[in-house]
Design an enzyme around this catalytic site. Sequence first.
Site, PDB file in Angstrom:
ATOM      1  N   PRO A 314       0.792  -1.243   0.000  1.00 20.07           N
ATOM      2  CA  PRO A 314       0.000   0.000   0.000  1.00 20.07           C
ATOM      3  C   PRO A 314       0.824   1.293   0.000  1.00 20.07           C
ATOM      4  O   PRO A 314       0.257   2.380  -0.105  1.00 20.07           O
ATOM      5  CB  PRO A 314      -0.827  -0.114   1.292  1.00 20.07           C
ATOM      6  CG  PRO A 314      -0.092  -1.073   2.163  1.00 20.07           C
ATOM      7  CD  PRO A 314       0.651  -2.002   1.252  1.00 20.07           C
ATOM      8  N   LYS A 318      -1.699   2.539  -4.678  1.00 21.23           N
ATOM      9  CA  LYS A 318      -2.046   2.271  -6.077  1.00 21.23           C
ATOM     10  C   LYS A 318      -3.153   1.244  -6.293  1.00 21.23           C
ATOM     11  O   LYS A 318      -3.692   1.137  -7.394  1.00 21.23           O
ATOM     12  CB  LYS A 318      -0.781   1.768  -6.827  1.00 21.23           C
ATOM     13  CG  LYS A 318       0.266   2.827  -7.007  1.00 21.23           C
ATOM     14  CD  LYS A 318      -0.099   3.789  -8.120  1.00 21.23           C
ATOM     15  CE  LYS A 318       0.642   5.085  -8.078  1.00 21.23           C
ATOM     16  NZ  LYS A 318      -0.142   6.248  -7.699  1.00 21.23           N
ATOM     17  N   TYR A 406       2.962   9.233  -8.325  1.00 24.54           N
ATOM     18  CA  TYR A 406       2.049   9.307  -7.180  1.00 24.54           C
ATOM     19  C   TYR A 406       0.667   9.825  -7.588  1.00 24.54           C
ATOM     20  O   TYR A 406      -0.356   9.291  -7.141  1.00 24.54           O
ATOM     21  CB  TYR A 406       2.662  10.192  -6.080  1.00 24.54           C
ATOM     22  CG  TYR A 406       2.037   9.924  -4.733  1.00 24.54           C
ATOM     23  CD1 TYR A 406       2.453   8.847  -3.953  1.00 24.54           C
ATOM     24  CD2 TYR A 406       1.009  10.724  -4.256  1.00 24.54           C
ATOM     25  CE1 TYR A 406       1.854   8.576  -2.732  1.00 24.54           C
ATOM     26  CE2 TYR A 406       0.411  10.466  -3.030  1.00 24.54           C
ATOM     27  CZ  TYR A 406       0.840   9.397  -2.275  1.00 24.54           C
ATOM     28  OH  TYR A 406       0.244   9.118  -1.069  1.00 24.54           O
TER      29      TYR A 406
END
Length: 413
Positions: A314, A318, A406
Amino acid sequence: MGTTAPAPCRAFVTGHDGAAPMRTQVGIVGAGPAGLMLSHLLHLRGIESVVLEVRSRAAIEATIRAGVLEQGTVDLLTATGVGERLGREGAIHHGIKLRFGGRTRRIDLHALTGGKAITLYAQHEVIKDLVEARLAAGGQIRFDAKDVSVHDLDTDAPSIRFRQNGRAQELRCDVIAGCDGFHGVCRPSVPESVRTEYQRVYPFGWFSILAEAPPASDELIYTCHERGFVLISTRSPTLQRFYFQCDPHDQIANWPDDRIWQEFHARLENQEGWRLIEGPIIHKIIIAMRSFVCEPMRHGRLFLAGDAAHIVPPTGAKGLNLAVADVVVLARALAGFYGSGRTDLLDDYSQTALRRVWKAQHFSWWMTSMLHRSAEASAFDLRRQLAELDYVTSSPAASTALAENYVGLPMEL
Ligand SMILES: Cc1cc2nc3c(=O)[nH]c(=O)nc-3n(C[C@H](O)[C@H](O)[C@H](O)COP(=O)(O)OP(=O)(O)OC[C@H]3O[C@@H](n4cnc5c(N)ncnc54)[C@H](O)[C@@H]3O)c2cc1C
């Protein structure tokens, strides 16, 4: 797929005891983000589907999991009419912070990606919005569907068998979407001889808590500390989500609240004067961490999407976003199939989705390795990690690479 597209049909499911046919175009196993989003996207393209979910509506709407939505996921939810509450209640973050070596540095996601951001909006809220939209549009979601199994995957007429209210039922369809998560039945239904699984299991987990407290920070803080990783996240103005790296085999009972707060304070506070705000802990869970990919993501008329096909640790936030990206590709391929009989997009589905999946795998592995402490790590390794964090937060090129991953790479189409 060497066949032409069948004519559209109305979706309906009845018990086969009464000999009524049960048929839809796309049978979807699993009402997680992948299954519900796929059903929603197909509906918008005029394609019928039925979603079979083993749990109750209340259970799926209460399961606390992801919370970070990429820009592309937010844009898609908004553009397809399920982003109204997200737009009102989601918290847009333009940056994240990395804390290491006693200092904190910010990655300006917004500036580094030409105006993109992430949005904090809990996964179960996305689920609620999608369930509501599907039901309002007359969509079929069969909750509490037990003993689900998939059949005749190598034929043009696959089927799904299940039990509901004690009755055995069968749903015939043209295509099955396996959106039933990592522990579902679809992936194991693909013969072992035709699938390859790639896996890395990490020697650490995340101890996750939900605490009733005001936000500790206006942006997420990723911390690399010699005692281990910490993530300071948030859920709402009154509810916060915090994680610290732990032994994946540890027990929640070993961690009374006082010990948890001590660990957070020890790993987070530094000479910058930042202080963690405590509050009653209302939820604790230990999450194991793994990277996993199943290739190909398709077998005959079964198409895997989301966690059914791949898992990421985690750290990169994603998982949910990848599930959504998969079904965007699948919905488009199915639209081609039903619209003009073309099969090339379905044939390419696995390859197209996997290109993005592997990039997200790399990013998630990289963030995880850069920020966590492994038991075998030496003093050299810690110094090397700190140097990497220093580089990533001071080089515009390296910061941009982190930022664009990100906020989310473009969805493959
Ligand atoms: C603590 C935590 C934090 C996370 N944080 C993030 C984050 O910030 N950002 C992010 O993008 N991702 C995050 N993730 C990952 C994300 O939650 C998952 O990747 C996402 O839920 C995958 O969606 P999915 O639809 O593929 O699978 P799931 O959400 O697992 O949904 C599968 C559904 O199928 C149902 N099902 C299973 N078996 C059957 C069966 N036999 N028959 C019928 N139904 C079945 C299940 O009940 C479930 O409802 C996090 C995960 C965890 C655990």
